[in-house]
Every structure is written in C-alpha cells, then in structure tokens.
Design a protein around this motif. Structure first.
Motif, mmCIF file in Angstrom:
data_model
loop_
_atom_site.group_PDB
_atom_site.id
_atom_site.type_symbol
_atom_site.label_atom_id
_atom_site.label_comp_id
_atom_site.label_asym_id
_atom_site.label_seq_id
_atom_site.Cartn_x
_atom_site.Cartn_y
_atom_site.Cartn_z
ATOM 1 N N LYS A 24 94.834 20.232 25.052
ATOM 2 C CA LYS A 24 94.640 18.858 25.540
ATOM 3 C C LYS A 24 95.538 18.520 26.729
ATOM 4 O O LYS A 24 95.073 17.934 27.708
ATOM 5 C CB LYS A 24 94.905 17.871 24.399
ATOM 6 N N TYR A 25 96.806 18.858 26.640
ATOM 7 C CA TYR A 25 97.760 18.378 27.635
ATOM 8 C C TYR A 25 98.118 19.383 28.727
ATOM 9 O O TYR A 25 98.629 18.989 29.770
ATOM 10 C CB TYR A 25 99.036 17.901 26.938
ATOM 11 N N ILE A 26 97.865 20.658 28.497
ATOM 12 C CA ILE A 26 98.215 21.650 29.515
ATOM 13 C C ILE A 26 96.951 22.263 30.138
ATOM 14 O O ILE A 26 96.806 22.278 31.355
ATOM 15 C CB ILE A 26 99.158 22.723 28.937
ATOM 16 N N MET A 27 96.026 22.720 29.277
ATOM 17 C CA MET A 27 94.801 23.303 29.829
ATOM 18 C C MET A 27 93.938 22.246 30.519
ATOM 19 O O MET A 27 93.311 22.527 31.538
ATOM 20 C CB MET A 27 93.996 23.986 28.727
ATOM 21 N N HIS A 28 93.882 21.058 29.941
ATOM 22 C CA HIS A 28 93.148 19.958 30.566
ATOM 23 C C HIS A 28 94.105 19.100 31.392
ATOM 24 O O HIS A 28 93.815 17.941 31.675
ATOM 25 C CB HIS A 28 92.424 19.106 29.514
ATOM 26 N N GLY A 29 95.215 19.669 31.765
ATOM 27 C CA GLY A 29 96.222 19.031 32.608
ATOM 28 C C GLY A 29 96.555 19.947 33.768
ATOM 29 O O GLY A 29 95.660 20.360 34.515
ATOM 30 N N PRO A 30 97.831 20.328 33.878
ATOM 31 C CA PRO A 30 98.260 21.098 35.054
ATOM 32 C C PRO A 30 97.629 22.491 35.183
ATOM 33 O O PRO A 30 97.564 23.026 36.289
ATOM 34 C CB PRO A 30 99.780 21.212 34.885
ATOM 35 N N LEU A 31 97.131 23.073 34.098
ATOM 36 C CA LEU A 31 96.515 24.403 34.196
ATOM 37 C C LEU A 31 94.981 24.351 34.146
ATOM 38 O O LEU A 31 94.316 25.332 33.789
ATOM 39 C CB LEU A 31 97.068 25.329 33.109
ATOM 40 N N TRP A 32 94.435 23.200 34.525
ATOM 41 C CA TRP A 32 92.985 23.035 34.555
ATOM 42 C C TRP A 32 92.316 24.066 35.474
ATOM 43 O O TRP A 32 91.225 24.552 35.186
ATOM 44 C CB TRP A 32 92.611 21.624 34.988
ATOM 45 N N SER A 33 92.977 24.446 36.551
ATOM 46 C CA SER A 33 92.377 25.409 37.487
ATOM 47 C C SER A 33 92.064 26.739 36.793
ATOM 48 O O SER A 33 91.134 27.439 37.196
ATOM 49 C CB SER A 33 93.289 25.629 38.687
ATOM 50 N N ILE A 34 92.805 27.079 35.761
ATOM 51 C CA ILE A 34 92.526 28.291 34.978
ATOM 52 C C ILE A 34 91.495 27.985 33.897
ATOM 53 O O ILE A 34 90.504 28.697 33.737
ATOM 54 C CB ILE A 34 93.820 28.845 34.340
ATOM 55 N N HIS A 35 91.698 26.900 33.166
ATOM 56 C CA HIS A 35 90.850 26.586 32.011
ATOM 57 C C HIS A 35 89.439 26.165 32.412
ATOM 58 O O HIS A 35 88.492 26.388 31.652
ATOM 59 C CB HIS A 35 91.506 25.498 31.154
ATOM 60 N N LYS A 36 89.271 25.607 33.594
ATOM 61 C CA LYS A 36 87.938 25.126 33.979
ATOM 62 C C LYS A 36 86.913 26.253 34.010
ATOM 63 O O LYS A 36 85.724 26.010 33.857
ATOM 64 C CB LYS A 36 87.978 24.382 35.306
ATOM 65 N N THR A 37 87.381 27.491 34.145
ATOM 66 C CA THR A 37 86.434 28.616 34.124
ATOM 67 C C THR A 37 85.713 28.715 32.787
ATOM 68 O O THR A 37 84.623 29.285 32.711
ATOM 69 C CB THR A 37 87.131 29.954 34.435
ATOM 70 N N HIS A 38 86.304 28.157 31.744
ATOM 71 C CA HIS A 38 85.666 28.147 30.422
ATOM 72 C C HIS A 38 84.622 27.039 30.307
ATOM 73 O O HIS A 38 83.752 27.101 29.454
ATOM 74 C CB HIS A 38 86.732 27.994 29.338
ATOM 75 N N HIS A 39 84.715 26.042 31.158
ATOM 76 C CA HIS A 39 83.780 24.914 31.127
ATOM 77 C C HIS A 39 82.660 25.075 32.157
ATOM 78 O O HIS A 39 81.856 24.161 32.310
ATOM 79 C CB HIS A 39 84.534 23.600 31.380
ATOM 80 N N GLN A 40 82.629 26.176 32.854
ATOM 81 C CA GLN A 40 81.608 26.435 33.863
ATOM 82 C C GLN A 40 80.778 27.638 33.448
ATOM 83 O O GLN A 40 81.290 28.547 32.789
ATOM 84 C CB GLN A 40 82.268 26.725 35.222
ATOM 85 N N PRO A 41 79.512 27.644 33.852
ATOM 86 C CA PRO A 41 78.696 28.833 33.574
ATOM 87 C C PRO A 41 79.330 30.073 34.210
ATOM 88 O O PRO A 41 79.879 29.994 35.307
ATOM 89 C CB PRO A 41 77.353 28.511 34.231
ATOM 90 N N SER A 42 79.245 31.181 33.520
ATOM 91 C CA SER A 42 79.877 32.406 34.009
ATOM 92 C C SER A 42 78.871 33.542 34.019
ATOM 93 O O SER A 42 78.047 33.663 33.111
ATOM 94 C CB SER A 42 81.064 32.771 33.115
ATOM 95 N N LYS A 43 78.953 34.389 35.037
ATOM 96 C CA LYS A 43 78.103 35.571 35.098
ATOM 97 C C LYS A 43 78.846 36.799 34.590
ATOM 98 O O LYS A 43 78.292 37.871 34.480
ATOM 99 C CB LYS A 43 77.637 35.790 36.537
#
Length: 144
Positions: A24-43
C-alpha cells in the motif's frame, strides 16, 4: 518444538502484515515505477515487479542461513517467510493471475473471496485508486 511452530507462524504472519503495508505505502507510493508493471498488460512471463519477490526471498534466505546452525528463531522466521512466499506464488501467480496454468480457478469460498479482492485491486492501473492490498486478509465484503 513449540518455539519453532510459533516463530514459523510469526514469520508467516509478519509477511502478511508487512506485505500489506509495503504494497500500500511503498509499491503504490515511491516504488510505483517498479510495481506498475504488475498493473499493466505484459507480453513477458516476468515483470519488473518480480524484483519484490527476490527481495523478500533474500530476507528469508539470510534468516535461514543465520539461524540454521542452532535452529534458532531466525531459522524459523525465515521458514515462515518462505512458506508465505510459496503460498503467495501458488495463490497469486498461479491461481489468480494464471502465470502458470497448473490448476483451475479457485472454487471454494475463501479462495473466491481472495480472488474477488484481487480483482478489485486490479480494477485500476493507477497508483492512488487501488483497494485491497493484502493477500490472505481481505475485507469481508469480498466473501459475499
């Protein structure tokens, strides 16, 4: 033996709590640039977000190595974290996201509730609009 069981359960439980907090506070916070790959379609089979699993796994391995000689609390905490990691992989990556198609979608009420909560979490691909950050402990409304 009782200490081994308690510290293993503590390691597992701490992962659920710390996982929720970090998600909640780190992945959806300052490390969103890494975690957002999990919320996007991936090939690709792998996502940049998988780095978090390597981090948590490394912590477990370090604890196990530090505690293995005397089988002290560090070993059992590491074991609990490892059991959580394996459970997370089966539940999250195999059953929910179907990265490996080993099993059918969950059929029992508990797993269906977890599945619904995770679907609600992925209803958005934005940093701030997500809900339900835990894996095993989710709001009751998803079990109805």
């Amino acid at each position: 033996m009782m200490n081994a069981i308690l510290f293993t359960m503590l390691g597992f439980g701490l992962m659920e709590f710390s996982g929720w907090f970090i998600h909640k506070y780190i992945m959806h916070g300052p490390l969103w640039s890494i975690h957002k790959t999990h919320h996007q379609p991936s090939k690709s089979f792998f996502e940049l977000n998988d780095l978090f699993s390597l981090l948590f796994g490394s912590i477990a391995i370090i604890l196990i190595i530090l505690g293995v000689e005397h089988l002290d609390y560090r070993f059992w905490l590491g074991l609990g974290i490892s059991i959580y990691g394996m459970s997370y992989f089966i539940l999250h990556d195999v059953l929910i996201h179907r990265r490996l198609k080993w099993f059918d979608r969950p059929g029992n009420t508990f797993l269906k509730g977890i599945f619904k909560a995770h679907q609600a979490h992925h209803a958005t691909n934005k940093k701030k609009d997500a809900v339900s950050f835990g894996l095993f402990i989710v709001p009751k409304k998803y079990f109805k």
